[in-house]
Design an enzyme around this catalytic site. Structure first.
Site, PDB file in Angstrom:
ATOM      1  N   LYS A  93      -1.955  -8.075  -4.207  1.00 25.05           N
ATOM      2  CA  LYS A  93      -2.772  -6.885  -3.960  1.00 25.05           C
ATOM      3  C   LYS A  93      -1.899  -5.630  -3.930  1.00 25.05           C
ATOM      4  O   LYS A  93      -0.855  -5.609  -3.270  1.00 25.05           O
ATOM      5  CB  LYS A  93      -3.516  -7.006  -2.624  1.00 25.05           C
ATOM      6  N   HIS A  95       0.834  -1.195   0.000  1.00 22.61           N
ATOM      7  CA  HIS A  95       0.000   0.000   0.000  1.00 22.61           C
ATOM      8  C   HIS A  95       0.872   1.249   0.000  1.00 22.61           C
ATOM      9  O   HIS A  95       1.821   1.341   0.781  1.00 22.61           O
ATOM     10  CB  HIS A  95      -0.910   0.025   1.235  1.00 22.61           C
TER      11      HIS A  95
END
Length: 255
Positions: A170, A143
């Site tokens: 992800k 992230h």
């Protein structure tokens, strides 16, 4: 070529993106209550955010909550996540503490996916294999809440994560322009074309990136995060509204 990843009757990486709803409650009773309510609404996936849990440093307290959650998760996928402050989470623990927490989830029998922050873990590839050997699938994640890296950097990040034995990759980034959103979507499509059997989750955060949360089926992202009682990241759309949008887009595709 990987086999399709099917969990609790749901195929990860094909068709309409699954909706994952975060649970951010600090107390055990509230966690159980919210998971029960979401499961009764038949959401696809629930993410328990351990960094929001007041007793996260007590492995026994975590085990007790997982034991209580298991009866409600017969048809609902559970994602088990400790999000570090460096990656946008609420709490900072040592890599060793985080890995101990992850092992508790992996060996519980209640957890379907453990989220591993690939570039924060001490020995990510080894830890991923260990968690898988304990019975969990793994989402490797990264992230960036400050910016959207350039396209070649995004490609590098995705490929490095995919080269592990992970089950799902992800990436979430923050856009500072429309061009940033397009960069993320373009790299998502490129990765999906190059690695069609590797399930991928990507999102461009904030209001500017909201379109990325509904465009997964077009570009190759297989899960989107929708807000329940509380959003876990900027730009999350309320889960009911999100489902309506995804269904409408599918009807347009089928028309």
């Amino acid at each position: 070529m990987r086999k399709p990843l099917i969990i609790k009757g749901k195929t990860i990486g094909q068709g309409k993106p699954l909706i994952c709803v975060p649970v951010m409650e600090p107390e055990a009773d509230a966690v159980v209550s919210e998971v029960k309510a979401l499961a009764e609404r038949k959401v696809d996936m629930i993410e328990w955010r351990l960094d929001a849990f007041a007793k996260v440093e007590s492995l026994n307290a975590i085990r007790e909550v997982l034991d209580r959650l298991e009866p409600y998760l017969k048809e609902t996928i559970l994602v088990y996540t400790f999000r570090s402050q460096k990656q946008g989470g609420l709490l900072e623990l040592s890599p060793e503490q985080i890995y101990d927490i992850q092992q508790v989830g992996a060996e519980s029998g209640a957890v379907d996916f453990v989220d591993v922050e690939f570039f924060e873990a001490k020995h990510a590839a080894t830890e991923i294999r260990k968690l898988q050997s304990l019975g969990a699938h793994v989402i490797t994640s990264h992230h960036d809440f400050g910016e959207t890296p350039k396209g070649d950097v995004i490609a590098m990040l995705l490929e490095q994560m995919a080269e592990s034995t992970t089950d799902v990759v992800k990436l979430a980034v923050m856009p500072n322009s429309v061009e940033d959103v397009l960069t993320l979507l373009g790299q998502t499509a490129d990765f999906h074309k190059k690695y069609p059997s590797c399930p991928l989750i990507t999102m461009s955060m904030g209001k500017l990136g909201a379109v990325s949360r509904v465009a997964g089926e077009t570009f190759g992202s297989c899960v989107t995060f929708g807000a329940g009682k509380e959003a876990s990241a900027p730009g999350q759309i309320e889960m009911g509204v999100l489902d309506i949008i995804l269904e409408a887009l599918r009807q347009e595709d089928e028309a």
